[in-house]
Write a protein that holds these residues in place. Structure first.
Motif, PDB file in Angstrom:
ATOM      1  N   ASP A   1      -7.263   0.199   1.789  1.00 39.05           N
ATOM      2  CA  ASP A   1      -6.691   1.295   2.072  1.00 39.05           C
ATOM      3  C   ASP A   1      -6.975   1.850   2.788  1.00 39.05           C
ATOM      4  N   PRO A   2      -6.125   2.255   4.360  1.00 38.44           N
ATOM      5  CA  PRO A   2      -6.797   2.821   5.487  1.00 38.44           C
ATOM      6  C   PRO A   2      -7.342   3.973   5.345  1.00 38.44           C
ATOM      7  N   ILE A   3      -6.854   4.967   4.547  1.00 38.38           N
ATOM      8  CA  ILE A   3      -7.360   6.160   4.499  1.00 38.38           C
ATOM      9  C   ILE A   3      -8.839   6.168   3.954  1.00 38.38           C
ATOM     10  N   GLU A   4      -8.935   5.541   2.785  1.00 40.15           N
ATOM     11  CA  GLU A   4     -10.160   5.247   1.946  1.00 40.15           C
ATOM     12  C   GLU A   4     -11.293   4.787   3.040  1.00 40.15           C
TER      13      GLU A   4
ATOM     14  N   PHE B   1     -17.632   4.310  14.110  1.00 44.89           N
ATOM     15  CA  PHE B   1     -16.613   4.858  14.605  1.00 44.89           C
ATOM     16  C   PHE B   1     -15.335   3.831  14.485  1.00 44.89           C
ATOM     17  N   PRO B   2     -13.881   4.262  14.063  1.00 43.12           N
ATOM     18  CA  PRO B   2     -12.833   3.334  14.215  1.00 43.12           C
ATOM     19  C   PRO B   2     -12.452   3.458  15.627  1.00 43.12           C
ATOM     20  N   VAL B   3     -12.128   2.113  16.168  1.00 42.90           N
ATOM     21  CA  VAL B   3     -11.646   1.790  17.487  1.00 42.90           C
ATOM     22  C   VAL B   3      -9.996   1.675  17.270  1.00 42.90           C
ATOM     23  N   SER B   4      -9.784   0.569  16.453  1.00 42.05           N
ATOM     24  CA  SER B   4      -8.207   0.368  16.277  1.00 42.05           C
ATOM     25  C   SER B   4      -7.965   0.057  15.094  1.00 42.05           C
ATOM     26  N   ALA B   5      -7.003   0.207  14.472  1.00 39.43           N
ATOM     27  CA  ALA B   5      -6.421  -0.567  13.045  1.00 39.43           C
ATOM     28  C   ALA B   5      -5.245  -0.691  12.966  1.00 39.43           C
ATOM     29  N   LYS B   6      -4.539  -1.886  12.263  1.00 36.37           N
ATOM     30  CA  LYS B   6      -3.459  -2.221  11.651  1.00 36.37           C
ATOM     31  C   LYS B   6      -2.977  -1.889  10.621  1.00 36.37           C
ATOM     32  N   ILE B   7      -2.031  -1.231  10.525  1.00 38.47           N
ATOM     33  CA  ILE B   7      -1.325  -0.797   9.207  1.00 38.47           C
ATOM     34  C   ILE B   7      -0.085  -1.492   8.740  1.00 38.47           C
TER      35      ILE B   7
ATOM     36  N   GLN C   1       0.723   1.751  -3.033  1.00 39.79           N
ATOM     37  CA  GLN C   1      -0.072   0.804  -3.107  1.00 39.79           C
ATOM     38  C   GLN C   1       0.443  -0.258  -1.939  1.00 39.79           C
ATOM     39  N   ARG C   2       1.648  -0.157  -1.429  1.00 41.47           N
ATOM     40  CA  ARG C   2       1.934  -1.060  -0.441  1.00 41.47           C
ATOM     41  C   ARG C   2       1.576  -0.591   0.812  1.00 41.47           C
ATOM     42  N   LEU C   3       1.073   0.448   1.161  1.00 43.43           N
ATOM     43  CA  LEU C   3       0.317   0.763   2.333  1.00 43.43           C
ATOM     44  C   LEU C   3      -1.094   0.116   2.445  1.00 43.43           C
ATOM     45  N   TYR C   4      -1.214  -0.467   3.374  1.00 41.48           N
ATOM     46  CA  TYR C   4      -2.839  -1.309   3.492  1.00 41.48           C
ATOM     47  C   TYR C   4      -2.966  -1.615   4.873  1.00 41.48           C
TER      48      TYR C   4
END
Length: 313
Positions: A41-44, A54-60, A139-142
């Motif tokens: 879960d990107p938010i969690e 620190f987050p640099v980048s994320a793929k969602i 739950q499909r968002l990850y």
């Protein structure tokens, strides 16, 4: 013609048997380690990061669903085990890379960085809307990928109530560690599936695996006209910059999973440091976000013999 006549010494069934003849051998593998993210879960994930990470980048990704798909009535294929279907009307989000304000890297050209707080607020708003208005399963968002940077705690400060870094980080050429997590097909292999089920009970998706660690040296940031060196796109020395400035000690030390390396990559195997990654990511290692796994098993080697190989002997 002798070779031609030899073909007719085999029946059709013989040739099929020869062509499909498979010999399987098993070899004991070395001990293999992996460090995986327990949460997708990107938010969690973002809310659970320690202050010095620190987050640099994320793929969602918000997966498409097939639950409400229906048959494509305008096309009736012949009797064949494939059916043409139309995707459901439920919205989805294609894989998207988000870049964050962070102390290590600037975003690529034409990309706008966002703060983690702004990202979380915006994503929560989207998720709530989709769930309430379109019956989309949240739950499909990850996550499908994540890069974070950990800085030494002595360089942590606050700026407008948010965690930030002190200018000393760049002035003193302090070291930072970047960690890259992504999906790796090897963790879907049958021989490790049981271990993953124990580590992530109830999770059917392949987890994100730590696939790369970069030790980098911070360089002067473009804080004003008094900056002594141009910062460039990154806020750390690259190998080329370190050589050009005569600061070979600032050359990044990169560890990468062997199977992801390309020929000529100047990297070291990550397997050698996975057992002690807390040396490089001490704050992140203290959280329960990462789970260490060790696999010891067998590798199956398959040898195939084809008819032309047999006939030409």
């Amino acid at each position: 013609m002798s070779g031609f006549h030899r073909i007719y010494n085999y029946s059709v069934n013989d040739l099929l048997t020869i062509a499909m003849d498979v010999k399987t051998t098993h070899e004991q593998t070395d001990r293999a380690s992996a460090a995986i993210l327990r949460i997708l879960d990107p938010i969690e994930i973002l809310e659970s990061l320690p202050p010095t990470v620190f987050p640099v980048s994320a793929k969602i990704l918000l997966d498409r669903t097939s639950r409400d798909d229906h048959a494509y009535q305008d096309y009736r294929p012949p009797e064949y085990p494939v059916e043409v279907r139309i995707p459901a009307e439920t919205p989805y989000i294609p894989e998207t890379t988000v870049y964050f304000d962070n102390p290590a890297e600037r975003p690529p050209k034409n990309a706008t960085p966002i703060s983690p707080i702004e990202f979380i607020d915006g994503l929560e708003e989207i998720a709530d809307h989709l769930e309430e208005e379109t019956a989309t399963d949240p739950q499909r968002l990850y996550l499908t990928g994540l890069c974070v940077v950990e800085i030494p705690p002595q360089y942590l400060t606050f700026d407008d109530g948010a965690h930030a870094v002190k200018p000393d980080l760049y002035e003193e050429h302090a070291e930072m560690t970047l960690a890259y997590f992504q999906k790796d097909s090897s963790l879907s292999a049958h021989r490790v599936r049981e271990d993953l089920d124990e580590a992530l009970p109830g999770e059917t998706r392949t987890p994100l695996e730590l696939v790369r660690l970069d030790e980098v040296t911070a360089k002067p940031s473009r804080l004003g006209r008094g900056t002594t060196q141009q910062a460039g796109r990154a806020r750390y020395f690259t190998e080329r910059e370190a050589q050009k400035s005569g600061s070979l000690d600032a050359t990044p030390a990169i560890w990468q999973v062997r199977r992801l390396q390309q020929p000529g990559d100047d990297t070291r195997p990550l397997e050698t440091v996975l057992d002690e990654y807390e040396r490089y990511l001490p704050a992140l290692a203290e959280t329960d976000l990462i789970r260490e796994l060790t696999f010891v098993g067998q590798t199956r080697t398959v040898e195939r013999f084809y008819a032309d190989q047999v006939l030409n002997r």
